[in-house]
Design an enzyme around this catalytic site. Sequence first.
Site, PDB file in Angstrom:
ATOM      1  N   HIS A 150       0.928  -1.306  -0.012  1.00 39.74           N
ATOM      2  CA  HIS A 150      -0.129  -0.164  -0.177  1.00 39.74           C
ATOM      3  C   HIS A 150       0.971   1.084   0.347  1.00 39.74           C
ATOM      4  CE1 HIS A 150      -3.294   2.740   1.421  1.00 39.74           C
ATOM      5  NE2 HIS A 150      -3.905   2.018   0.465  1.00 39.74           N
TER       6      HIS A 150
ATOM      7  N   GLU B 248      -7.718  -5.139  -0.562  1.00 35.49           N
ATOM      8  CA  GLU B 248      -8.295  -5.984  -1.697  1.00 35.49           C
ATOM      9  C   GLU B 248      -8.475  -7.526  -1.613  1.00 35.49           C
ATOM     10  OE1 GLU B 248      -9.809  -4.027  -3.358  1.00 35.49           O
ATOM     11  OE2 GLU B 248      -8.955  -2.811  -4.797  1.00 35.49           O
TER      12      GLU B 248
HETATM   13  N1  ACO Z   1       3.923  -7.311  -4.785  1.00 35.96           N
HETATM   14  C1  ACO Z   1       5.439  -7.496  -4.840  1.00 35.96           C
HETATM   15  N2  ACO Z   1       6.266  -6.371  -4.724  1.00 35.96           N
HETATM   16  C2  ACO Z   1       5.499  -5.149  -4.630  1.00 35.96           C
HETATM   17  C3  ACO Z   1       4.207  -5.174  -4.019  1.00 35.96           C
HETATM   18  C4  ACO Z   1       3.341  -6.277  -4.398  1.00 35.96           C
HETATM   19  N3  ACO Z   1       2.164  -6.461  -4.045  1.00 35.96           N
HETATM   20  N4  ACO Z   1       3.829  -3.879  -3.781  1.00 35.96           N
HETATM   21  C5  ACO Z   1       5.138  -3.155  -3.794  1.00 35.96           C
HETATM   22  N5  ACO Z   1       6.052  -4.028  -4.377  1.00 35.96           N
HETATM   23  C6  ACO Z   1       7.623  -3.632  -4.355  1.00 35.96           C
HETATM   24  C7  ACO Z   1       7.665  -2.689  -5.440  1.00 35.96           C
HETATM   25  O1  ACO Z   1       7.940  -3.030  -6.686  1.00 35.96           O
HETATM   26  C8  ACO Z   1       8.713  -1.840  -5.001  1.00 35.96           C
HETATM   27  O2  ACO Z   1       9.887  -2.387  -5.387  1.00 35.96           O
HETATM   28  P1  ACO Z   1      11.266  -1.766  -5.938  1.00 35.96           P
HETATM   29  O3  ACO Z   1      11.784  -0.737  -4.672  1.00 35.96           O
HETATM   30  O4  ACO Z   1      12.203  -2.877  -6.272  1.00 35.96           O
HETATM   31  O5  ACO Z   1      10.639  -0.968  -7.196  1.00 35.96           O
HETATM   32  C9  ACO Z   1       8.797  -1.815  -3.425  1.00 35.96           C
HETATM   33  O6  ACO Z   1       7.993  -2.725  -3.348  1.00 35.96           O
HETATM   34  C10 ACO Z   1       8.197  -0.718  -2.833  1.00 35.96           C
HETATM   35  O7  ACO Z   1       6.972  -0.380  -3.322  1.00 35.96           O
HETATM   36  P2  ACO Z   1       6.055   0.987  -2.870  1.00 35.96           P
HETATM   37  O8  ACO Z   1       6.799   2.208  -3.150  1.00 35.96           O
HETATM   38  O9  ACO Z   1       5.703   0.579  -1.500  1.00 35.96           O
HETATM   39  O10 ACO Z   1       4.488   0.618  -3.591  1.00 35.96           O
HETATM   40  P3  ACO Z   1       3.916   1.799  -4.225  1.00 35.96           P
HETATM   41  O11 ACO Z   1       3.623   2.686  -3.169  1.00 35.96           O
HETATM   42  O12 ACO Z   1       4.325   2.266  -5.570  1.00 35.96           O
HETATM   43  O13 ACO Z   1       2.523   1.060  -4.648  1.00 35.96           O
HETATM   44  C11 ACO Z   1       0.807  -0.387  -4.623  1.00 35.96           C
HETATM   45  C12 ACO Z   1       1.622   0.636  -3.929  1.00 35.96           C
HETATM   46  C13 ACO Z   1       0.361   0.273  -5.987  1.00 35.96           C
HETATM   47  C14 ACO Z   1      -0.478  -0.650  -3.922  1.00 35.96           C
HETATM   48  C15 ACO Z   1       1.687  -1.764  -4.788  1.00 35.96           C
HETATM   49  O14 ACO Z   1       1.736  -2.297  -3.459  1.00 35.96           O
HETATM   50  C16 ACO Z   1       0.888  -2.643  -5.499  1.00 35.96           C
HETATM   51  O15 ACO Z   1       0.936  -2.677  -6.627  1.00 35.96           O
HETATM   52  N6  ACO Z   1       0.145  -3.712  -4.959  1.00 35.96           N
HETATM   53  C17 ACO Z   1      -0.495  -4.884  -5.687  1.00 35.96           C
HETATM   54  C18 ACO Z   1      -1.687  -4.061  -6.540  1.00 35.96           C
HETATM   55  C19 ACO Z   1      -2.684  -3.980  -5.318  1.00 35.96           C
HETATM   56  O16 ACO Z   1      -2.937  -4.653  -4.128  1.00 35.96           O
HETATM   57  N7  ACO Z   1      -3.607  -2.926  -5.276  1.00 35.96           N
HETATM   58  C20 ACO Z   1      -4.407  -2.542  -4.279  1.00 35.96           C
HETATM   59  C21 ACO Z   1      -4.173  -1.545  -3.440  1.00 35.96           C
HETATM   60  S1  ACO Z   1      -5.410  -1.242  -2.434  1.00 35.96           S
HETATM   61  C22 ACO Z   1      -6.353   0.136  -3.172  1.00 35.96           C
HETATM   62  O17 ACO Z   1      -5.897   0.885  -3.757  1.00 35.96           O
HETATM   63  C23 ACO Z   1      -7.782   0.029  -2.653  1.00 35.96           C
END
Ligand code: ACO
Length: 357
Positions: A243, A302
């Site tokens: 998140h 989710e």
């Molecule tokens: N699976 C694997 N890796 C992940 C995930 C995940 N679910 N979430 C974040 N990461 C990774 C990123 O790729 C990033 O890696 P990097 O530093 O090597 O590039 C690292 O963890 C840090 O990511 P963040 O900056 O914390 O993530 P960001 O804030 O950009 O994204 C998001 C948040 C879009 C929700 C992300 O966690 C994601 O894509 N989750 C999966 C989709 C999802 O569940 N969406 C629903 C969100 S809740 C809502 O909106 C109602």
Amino acid sequence: MSSLENVIAAETRLSEVDGLNGRLVICGHSLDALAGQKSFEAVLALLLPDVLSTSEEAVRAELAQARLRAFREVARLDTDLVSLSVTEALRALMARLPDGEDKSVALLQIAAPAVFVPALIRERAGQKPIPPHTGRSHAADMLAMLTGNQPVEEQIRALDIYLVTVSDHGLNASTFTARVVASTRAGYASAVLAALGALKGPLHGGAPGPVLDMLDAVATPDNATAWLAGEISRGERLMGFGHRIYRVRDPRADALKTALNRLGAAGGMDIDRLALAEAVERAALAALRAAKPDRVLETNVEFFTALLLEALGFPRDAFTGVFAAGRVGGWIAHAHEQIETGRLIRPQSVYVGPKAA
Ligand code: ACO
């Protein structure tokens, strides 16, 4: 910078997302004090006291009338529209509703997704849409319009908890979109339509369908660790985890998990499915901890949304539409709040292109 991370773009009395402590407060009430304690209608009365009525009973009656109005639009469903996915058909249907900034527009917008989503699901399955019933709560009527039967108490409670849990959540992508559009004075319907587009993306409200795809691909609890490791090694994101704001567990995940367990105890949930989900959750959290030791990636709303909506009988391509049925309350409340400020949202960009000759 390109993601506006940590930028404060609005003051709001609607909700506070405390990402460090994993706490969500909606209009002065913590989520624990709302989910399972107050109905969706009561939460709408909190979110929109200047637009709707301030009592739960009055909002319930107003919303029921608005569902009847929304159902008139269902008669205009055509085959082109029904052949779209539920989310895209919902967007097309919402686009036909009148725009404006008055109470009747707000009510119709809030009521419509709960009417359109079940009608679209039924039409796509070759079944006749079921009209709304003014004697039911919003959650009960949405379920009755889906199945054609009177839902049982635990199902009504589960959907009501879901709608409350997702009703508002700070300046998330779709809510920010709604505020930008509302700030141009385009009207509530335009704000909701734009927000719906933002919600559709898998990084926001489009994740729960893919959560079920993941459970199907894992298939058995024993397979979870190996399957998830494969996804992570290919650089895939695990849907339902991580998140932007929460640095601990998403409190909404717990609210929905509690609702799911109750539904399971009442026989309304496939226990094997729940066991598979728990195994996938455990394995995913372990895999994410190993892959990203410096970043807390926890279960988000989710993951359990997917299981809850599946157990209630919604098909996966309708999940984003059901999310919209809850979040629309927050969208309209934020749109109203933004209109009250009287200010157009218009940030600036830094030009990094070539210099003019
Ligand atoms: N699976 C694997 N890796 C992940 C995930 C995940 N679910 N979430 C974040 N990461 C990774 C990123 O790729 C990033 O890696 P990097 O530093 O090597 O590039 C690292 O963890 C840090 O990511 P963040 O900056 O914390 O993530 P960001 O804030 O950009 O994204 C998001 C948040 C879009 C929700 C992300 O966690 C994601 O894509 N989750 C999966 C989709 C999802 O569940 N969406 C629903 C969100 S809740 C809502 O909106 C109602």
